[in-house]
Design a protein around this motif. Structure first.
Motif, PDB file in Angstrom:
ATOM      1  N   LEU A  53       0.831  -1.221   0.000  1.00  0.00           N
ATOM      2  CA  LEU A  53       0.000   0.000   0.000  1.00  0.00           C
ATOM      3  C   LEU A  53       0.856   1.258   0.000  1.00  0.00           C
ATOM      4  CD1 LEU A  53      -2.827  -1.064   2.510  1.00  0.00           C
ATOM      5  CD2 LEU A  53      -2.991  -0.859   0.012  1.00  0.00           C
ATOM      6  N   LYS A  66       2.378   1.595  -3.480  1.00  0.00           N
ATOM      7  CA  LYS A  66       1.338   2.002  -4.427  1.00  0.00           C
ATOM      8  C   LYS A  66       1.037   3.493  -4.294  1.00  0.00           C
ATOM      9  CE  LYS A  66      -3.245   0.489  -6.016  1.00  0.00           C
ATOM     10  NZ  LYS A  66      -4.391  -0.421  -5.720  1.00  0.00           N
ATOM     11  N   GLY A  81      -6.918  -5.421  -4.159  1.00  0.00           N
ATOM     12  CA  GLY A  81      -6.145  -4.217  -4.418  1.00  0.00           C
ATOM     13  C   GLY A  81      -4.721  -4.428  -4.875  1.00  0.00           C
ATOM     14  N   SER A 113      -1.662  -5.861  -7.453  1.00  0.00           N
ATOM     15  CA  SER A 113      -1.491  -5.897  -8.904  1.00  0.00           C
ATOM     16  C   SER A 113      -0.486  -6.980  -9.259  1.00  0.00           C
ATOM     17  CB  SER A 113      -1.002  -4.536  -9.411  1.00  0.00           C
ATOM     18  OG  SER A 113      -0.712  -4.593 -10.784  1.00  0.00           O
TER      19      SER A 113
END
Length: 539
Positions: A133, A136, A186, A188
């Motif tokens: 997170l 990102k 969430g 990738s």
């Protein structure tokens, strides 16, 4: 110290590391690990690399504690810069975030390596998620604020490229069903995007260049055998690592690249040079010993291969069960009356394999489980010998692909298999006879495929009744489908791959099965995983 001076010192320390000066590298970093987030991170990273190679519990615990301290240093910088809003402070906060995310990711890796219980596994998963997170968010911020650049921006971009690239590449290799769940959460898993991010990080002169380069080399020299891409990537790594051409790490990957190209003798020289390059960290030698063991296996020089398996079993903690199994396997390839090195007995070694079983991240390695299962027949009072245990394990590690470009090595393997089949036919029939014949037929088929004797290979891959070695059925179907792909018979190949997948599911050989049909769709047979039996890496 300014951020720029910290980064310059850390770059110098990494150069020392790449050129085999490991102690000097740590000495340069150690004095500032409490005051500089980059010194703390790189110092902990070097210790983590050492721990992963030694596999010693003390080293793993020490690396984990050091990485935790590094994370606290990064956190201190995050808190400090949150109180001010100047341009320089804002940039430093971004650097602190990138370092913090990297600490989380590396601590998670150590958690998986160290503990087997579910609680630790969950804690590691939480660290991974939090790290992702942050990466990102940083990636989005850098893309939307391109004007916000300072003198050390290239190092920040390199850190984010490493994180985003590592996550995308790693997740792309997960089973499709699991990947869909992760993407819904969430994450990738875009392989091409991950490779491009790592490529960007590796080809610019930043602090994470080495990590990006090493991850790319691991991917291209172990997880895929795509020769054109490998040559291109290796050439770029040569350019990037031009100052460390005699570094142990570089020599190892250069040797691996030569082995994949079929240049076995050149690979042997490079791996031997890698051992000579430094003596501080003997664990670097173990990586070279493993590759040297296989190089001499490809050449059917069983005694030299045994020598390196023996070194590994005495010095390395990574997979003692595997090393002892290989020692026994090499001894079993010698003639019955031939003297055994050190007076060792293969039957006794096979019987000891299961006593060295271990778990990594809560799971036993697939090849270790395979070795334990194969060695089980030697526990009987009258053991039935395995016909070609070395070549069977070589198949598990994708070794027949390594010799596909060397006709003389393939011919040597074929002659070994023909002799083993003759011996098997002359021996009394037992409960393993049919399975042993099927093993030999599968391996003969691989040799014949390398020699382009397609019809003969096809006959070898036709499955027969199996009693114990159930993995042979889906693997034979897989190899036959690869033959059909090479012949342009894709529809038949797809049917065989679907059937192979059904066999795996039915037999519960490996529940982590990747997409089989992607091979037939793309015609790319290089995606066969070299270490997981029956598992294929697909899109």
């Amino acid at each position: 110290m300014t951020l720029q001076v910290c980064l310059e010192e850390c770059m110098e320390a990494l150069d020392l590391f790449l050129n085999n000066h490991f102690s000097e590298s740590l000495d340069k970093l150690r004095p500032r690990v409490k005051e500089s987030m980059y010194h703390a991170l790189i110092y902990a990273t070097v210790l983590e690399m050492q721990a992963m190679m030694t596999f010693q519990q003390d080293d793993i615990v020490n690396a984990g504690n050091t990485m935790k301290s590094a994370q606290e240093v990064c956190q201190r910088f995050q808190i400090a810069t949150d109180r001010v809003c100047g341009f320089a402070e804002q940039l430093q906060a971004l650097h602190a975030d990138a370092c913090y995310a990297e600490c989380l990711l590396q601590r998670a890796a150590l958690t998986f390596l160290q503990d087997e219980n579910m609680v630790s596994f969950i804690k590691g998963g939480i660290k991974v998620r939090n790290s992702y997170l942050i990466y990102k968010e940083l990636h989005t911020f850098l893309q939307s604020n391109s004007s916000l650049q300072g003198p050390n921006h290239i190092h920040l971009e390199g850190g984010v490229s490493f994180g985003i690239g590592a996550f995308n590449l790693t997740l792309s290799m997960f089973p499709p069903r699991l990947l869909k769940v992760l993407e819904f959460a969430g994450f990738s898993g875009d392989k091409e995007y991950g490779l491009s991010q790592l490529n960007d990080g590796a080809t610019t002169n930043n602090l994470r260049s080495m990590l990006c380069a090493l991850l790319l080399l691991c991917y291209y020299t172990f997880l895929t055998f795509i020769l054109g891409t490998l040559l291109f990537t290796t050439r770029k790594m040569f350019t990037f690592l031009s100052t460390s051409l005699q570094g142990a790490i570089f020599l190892f990957f250069a040797g691996r690249a030569e082995a994949i190209k079929g240049n076995i003798d050149e690979a042997v020289v490079l791996f031997e040079d890698g051992c000579k390059a430094q003596q501080q960290w003997k664990q670097f030698h173990h990586m070279c010993y493993w590759e040297l063991m296989w190089c001499f296996t490809y050449k059917c020089v069983w005694r030299m291969a045994y020598f390196y398996a023996d070194l590994l079993s005495n010095e390395s903690r990574w997979s003692k069960a595997m090393y002892v199994y290989m020692k026994a396997a090499y001894l079993s390839m010698l003639a019955p009356g031939e003297a055994r090195p050190f007076g060792e007995d293969e039957v006794e070694l096979f019987r000891r394999v299961s006593t060295f079983k271990q778990k990594i991240a809560g799971k036993s390695p697939p090849t270790e489980k395979f070795a334990i299962r194969k060695a089980r027949r030697y526990k009987a009072s009258c053991p039935v010998r395995l016909p070609v245990p070395v070549l069977e394990m070589m198949y598990m590690w994708n070794g027949f692909s390594m010799i596909s470009k060397r006709p003389e090595l393939t011919e040597g393997m074929l002659q070994t298999l023909v002799e083993a089949e003759r011996t098997l036919l002359e021996s009394p029939v037992n409960e393993y006879s049919m399975d042993d014949r099927c093993v030999i037929h599968l391996l003969k088929g691989l040799c014949l495929k390398n020699q382009r004797h397609i019809q003969a290979a096809e006959e070898c891959f036709n499955k027969k009744k199996i009693k114990f070695d159930h993995y042979l059925v889906p693997n034979a179907l897989l190899e036959l489908s690869v033959v059909y792909i090479d012949m342009g018979r894709k529809e038949e190949a797809i049917k065989l791959l679907v059937k192979a997948k059904t066999e795996i599911t039915h037999l519960e050989l490996d529940k982590k099965v990747f997409s089989l049909t992607s091979i037939a769709d793309t015609g790319d047979t290089s995606t066969i995983c070299p270490i997981c039996q029956c598992a294929i890496i697909g899109e």
